[in-house]
Design a protein around this motif. Structure first.
Motif, mmCIF file in Angstrom:
data_model
loop_
_atom_site.group_PDB
_atom_site.id
_atom_site.type_symbol
_atom_site.label_atom_id
_atom_site.label_comp_id
_atom_site.label_asym_id
_atom_site.label_seq_id
_atom_site.Cartn_x
_atom_site.Cartn_y
_atom_site.Cartn_z
ATOM 1 N N LEU A 174 0.363 -1.272 0.231
ATOM 2 C CA LEU A 174 -0.084 -0.117 0.069
ATOM 3 C C LEU A 174 0.910 1.047 0.297
ATOM 4 O O LEU A 174 1.235 2.049 -0.711
ATOM 5 C CB LEU A 174 -0.606 0.062 1.308
ATOM 6 N N MET A 175 1.474 1.085 0.930
ATOM 7 C CA MET A 175 2.987 2.561 1.451
ATOM 8 C C MET A 175 3.505 2.805 -0.487
ATOM 9 O O MET A 175 3.401 4.072 -0.814
ATOM 10 C CB MET A 175 3.879 2.176 2.077
ATOM 11 N N ARG A 176 4.271 1.261 -1.027
ATOM 12 C CA ARG A 176 4.702 1.824 -2.132
ATOM 13 C C ARG A 176 3.789 2.313 -3.492
ATOM 14 O O ARG A 176 4.483 2.934 -3.999
ATOM 15 C CB ARG A 176 5.507 0.291 -2.419
ATOM 16 N N ASN A 177 2.676 1.778 -3.253
ATOM 17 C CA ASN A 177 1.769 2.608 -4.395
ATOM 18 C C ASN A 177 1.470 3.500 -4.002
ATOM 19 O O ASN A 177 1.233 4.523 -5.087
ATOM 20 C CB ASN A 177 0.168 1.206 -4.358
ATOM 21 N N PHE A 178 1.453 4.715 -2.921
ATOM 22 C CA PHE A 178 0.403 5.733 -2.930
ATOM 23 C C PHE A 178 2.269 6.400 -2.486
ATOM 24 O O PHE A 178 1.684 7.593 -3.556
ATOM 25 C CB PHE A 178 0.178 5.537 -1.198
ATOM 26 N N LEU A 179 3.284 6.329 -2.166
ATOM 27 C CA LEU A 179 4.108 7.253 -2.260
ATOM 28 C C LEU A 179 5.285 6.860 -3.046
ATOM 29 O O LEU A 179 5.948 8.399 -3.367
ATOM 30 C CB LEU A 179 4.851 7.356 -0.536
ATOM 31 N N ILE A 180 5.199 6.259 -3.815
ATOM 32 C CA ILE A 180 6.034 5.946 -4.911
ATOM 33 C C ILE A 180 5.755 5.616 -6.266
ATOM 34 O O ILE A 180 6.274 6.393 -7.145
ATOM 35 C CB ILE A 180 7.575 4.788 -4.928
ATOM 36 N N TYR A 181 5.116 4.587 -6.372
ATOM 37 C CA TYR A 181 4.362 4.901 -7.991
ATOM 38 C C TYR A 181 3.458 6.359 -8.199
ATOM 39 O O TYR A 181 3.023 6.332 -9.445
ATOM 40 C CB TYR A 181 3.379 3.520 -7.844
ATOM 41 N N GLY A 182 3.093 6.331 -7.016
ATOM 42 C CA GLY A 182 2.074 7.478 -7.321
ATOM 43 C C GLY A 182 0.821 6.887 -8.024
ATOM 44 O O GLY A 182 -0.336 7.256 -8.560
ATOM 45 N N LYS A 183 0.402 6.059 -7.253
ATOM 46 C CA LYS A 183 -1.292 5.552 -7.283
ATOM 47 C C LYS A 183 -2.249 5.565 -6.471
ATOM 48 O O LYS A 183 -2.471 3.868 -5.671
ATOM 49 C CB LYS A 183 -1.142 3.558 -8.620
ATOM 50 N N SER A 184 -2.697 6.468 -5.904
ATOM 51 C CA SER A 184 -2.947 6.610 -4.675
ATOM 52 C C SER A 184 -4.608 6.159 -4.467
ATOM 53 O O SER A 184 -4.412 5.650 -3.611
ATOM 54 C CB SER A 184 -3.108 8.705 -3.944
ATOM 55 N N GLY A 185 -5.755 6.629 -5.256
ATOM 56 C CA GLY A 185 -5.967 5.808 -5.599
ATOM 57 C C GLY A 185 -6.242 3.758 -5.351
ATOM 58 O O GLY A 185 -6.907 4.033 -4.675
ATOM 59 N N TYR A 186 -5.908 3.757 -5.778
ATOM 60 C CA TYR A 186 -5.114 2.303 -5.388
ATOM 61 C C TYR A 186 -4.863 2.018 -4.657
ATOM 62 O O TYR A 186 -5.417 0.460 -3.696
ATOM 63 C CB TYR A 186 -3.899 1.691 -7.275
ATOM 64 N N ALA A 187 -4.413 2.864 -3.968
ATOM 65 C CA ALA A 187 -3.468 2.474 -2.304
ATOM 66 C C ALA A 187 -4.772 2.456 -1.602
ATOM 67 O O ALA A 187 -5.128 1.469 -1.138
ATOM 68 C CB ALA A 187 -2.413 3.201 -2.393
ATOM 69 N N CYS A 188 -5.147 3.452 -1.822
ATOM 70 C CA CYS A 188 -6.820 4.092 -0.512
ATOM 71 C C CYS A 188 -7.531 2.093 -0.969
ATOM 72 O O CYS A 188 -8.249 2.059 0.011
ATOM 73 C CB CYS A 188 -7.622 5.014 -1.516
ATOM 74 N N ALA A 189 -7.823 1.802 -2.314
ATOM 75 C CA ALA A 189 -8.484 0.767 -2.033
ATOM 76 C C ALA A 189 -8.187 -0.591 -1.084
ATOM 77 O O ALA A 189 -8.784 -1.338 -0.633
ATOM 78 C CB ALA A 189 -8.594 0.069 -3.561
ATOM 79 N N MET A 190 -6.625 -0.439 -1.169
ATOM 80 C CA MET A 190 -5.559 -1.270 -1.010
ATOM 81 C C MET A 190 -6.037 -1.502 0.597
ATOM 82 O O MET A 190 -6.317 -2.526 1.470
ATOM 83 C CB MET A 190 -4.699 -1.269 -0.874
ATOM 84 N N GLY A 191 -6.484 0.355 1.693
ATOM 85 C CA GLY A 191 -6.437 0.648 3.006
ATOM 86 C C GLY A 191 -7.898 0.163 2.892
ATOM 87 O O GLY A 191 -8.653 -0.649 4.333
ATOM 88 N N VAL A 192 -9.393 0.246 2.571
ATOM 89 C CA VAL A 192 -10.015 -0.508 2.739
ATOM 90 C C VAL A 192 -10.756 -1.963 2.702
ATOM 91 O O VAL A 192 -11.256 -1.985 3.001
ATOM 92 C CB VAL A 192 -10.976 0.096 0.977
ATOM 93 N N VAL A 193 -9.437 -2.712 1.737
ATOM 94 C CA VAL A 193 -10.231 -3.899 1.767
ATOM 95 C C VAL A 193 -8.713 -4.493 2.697
ATOM 96 O O VAL A 193 -9.479 -5.359 4.013
ATOM 97 C CB VAL A 193 -8.678 -4.682 0.867
ATOM 98 N N MET A 194 -7.678 -4.208 3.615
ATOM 99 C CA MET A 194 -7.734 -4.221 4.880
ATOM 100 C C MET A 194 -7.885 -3.789 6.237
ATOM 101 O O MET A 194 -7.989 -4.169 6.999
ATOM 102 C CB MET A 194 -6.141 -3.363 5.049
ATOM 103 N N LEU A 195 -9.268 -2.149 5.741
ATOM 104 C CA LEU A 195 -10.112 -2.434 7.162
ATOM 105 C C LEU A 195 -11.294 -3.181 7.490
ATOM 106 O O LEU A 195 -11.736 -4.221 8.406
ATOM 107 C CB LEU A 195 -10.201 -1.231 6.662
ATOM 108 N N LEU A 196 -11.414 -3.810 5.683
ATOM 109 C CA LEU A 196 -12.683 -4.794 6.377
ATOM 110 C C LEU A 196 -12.291 -5.765 6.162
ATOM 111 O O LEU A 196 -12.918 -6.937 7.405
ATOM 112 C CB LEU A 196 -13.154 -5.060 4.698
ATOM 113 N N LEU A 197 -11.259 -7.205 5.776
ATOM 114 C CA LEU A 197 -10.336 -8.386 6.502
ATOM 115 C C LEU A 197 -10.090 -8.099 7.954
ATOM 116 O O LEU A 197 -10.257 -8.708 8.809
ATOM 117 C CB LEU A 197 -9.054 -7.841 5.518
#
Length: 311
Positions: free
Chosen positions: A269-292
């Motif tokens: 998640l952090m790699r996509n958010f801060l390095i790859y610039g795919k913040s919306g994609y990283a936010c989707a990971m965060g939502v999945v983590m929260l649900l799990l």
């Protein structure tokens, strides 16, 4: 409750509830909103993409591998930590020889509690530095040096603990267990001290051994504490960001090496958010983590629920 008391309670809770909504609930809502967009993180211009990020997540082999690694942590970290903590807590509270004064812990129980709790006062960042020296991939590393000294490892071919896919996850699990056992030992010890000694003494008179006393007396009466520990350790296993990002990242980018063998959802998640610039994609990971994590907590609490035993 009288009318004036309702007003007092409402006034007392107004500020804490408002702060909780602003700083906890609202960021969750924002994260879910951003997960439905192609937000890049740096710009405030983005487009709505619906569930595309979630569809892409479950077609992402690295993310699926990260979920599997978190599941392994979820299985082994709580089981090993709780079993060791229960064993040590039982020994320091009721594992000594029975004396005229009744059931007691092993000799030096107070010292052992301090010794086992000591790792808990160290932060995970400090532990990553310490165990980086333990797992060094040369004969100068503490673990490799020991194995070389007893002849189990060739000095010219030391074990690459953090660079070998078959070892790296177990090396990380060992650090977390070493760090957590002391805390849960103290937690279980506090719960054990509330168990009347008469119960253990009656069991001893009836001929019960230590194993029978543990499984028939100690464990059932500590079940609430074990249940709580399992939930907390499960949350730790679903995160693992600090340890993985510091111990498996010699080249930077939040760890996960070698070749994503230790990747977790949080590091990806952090790699996509801060390095790859795919913040919306990283936010989707965060939502999945929260649900799990929520599902994990609910399932664990229901699966381990049992009738309360009173004494």
């Amino acid at each position: 409750m009288r009318k004036g008391q309702y007003q007092f309670v409402a006034g007392f809770l107004l500020v804490p509830v408002a702060l909780y909504l602003v700083f906890v609930i609202w960021p969750y809502i924002q994260t879910f909103g951003y997960s439905l967009t192609d937000w890049k993180g740096q710009s405030q211009t983005f487009s709505f993409v619906g569930l595309d990020n979630y569809v892409a997540l479950f077609q992402d082999d690295i993310f699926l591998g990260a979920i599997w690694h978190n599941i392994l942590f979820l299985v082994f970290i709580p089981v090993i930590t709780i079993l060791l903590a229960l064993f040590f807590a039982f020994m320091v509270n009721a594992g000594g020889r029975s004396r005229a004064g009744g059931v007691s812990g092993v000799a030096g129980a107070g010292f052992y509690k301090i010794l086992y709790f000591f790792p808990q006062v160290l932060s995970l960042a400090i532990l990553s530095v310490l165990f980086g020296a333990v797992y060094r991939s040369d004969s100068g590393g503490m673990l490799n040096g020991f194995l070389v000294s007893i002849g189990l490892v060739d000095p010219g071919a030391p074990v690459e603990w953090l660079n070998e896919p078959n070892f790296v996850l177990w090396a990380l699990i060992a650090v977390i267990v070493w760090h957590g056992v002391g805390f849960y030992l103290v937690l279980f010890s506090a719960a054990m001290q509330s168990i009347p000694r008469d119960i253990y003494e009656a069991a001893l008179i009836d001929g019960a051994g230590r194993a029978q006393s543990f499984f028939k007396i100690t464990l059932p009466l500590l079940w609430d504490a074990v249940q709580t520990a399992w939930v907390y350790l499960g949350i730790v296993a679903m995160d693992m960001f600090i340890l993985v990002s510091t111990m498996t990242a010699p080249g930077g980018e939040f760890g996960g090496g070698p070749d994503h063998a230790s990747e977790t959802m949080s590091t990806y998640l952090m790699r996509n958010f801060l390095i790859y610039g795919k913040s919306g994609y990283a936010c989707a990971m965060g939502v999945v983590m929260l649900l799990l994590t929520l599902i994990l907590s609910v399932v664990t609490l229901r699966a381990t629920r049992r009738e309360r035993i009173e004494f």
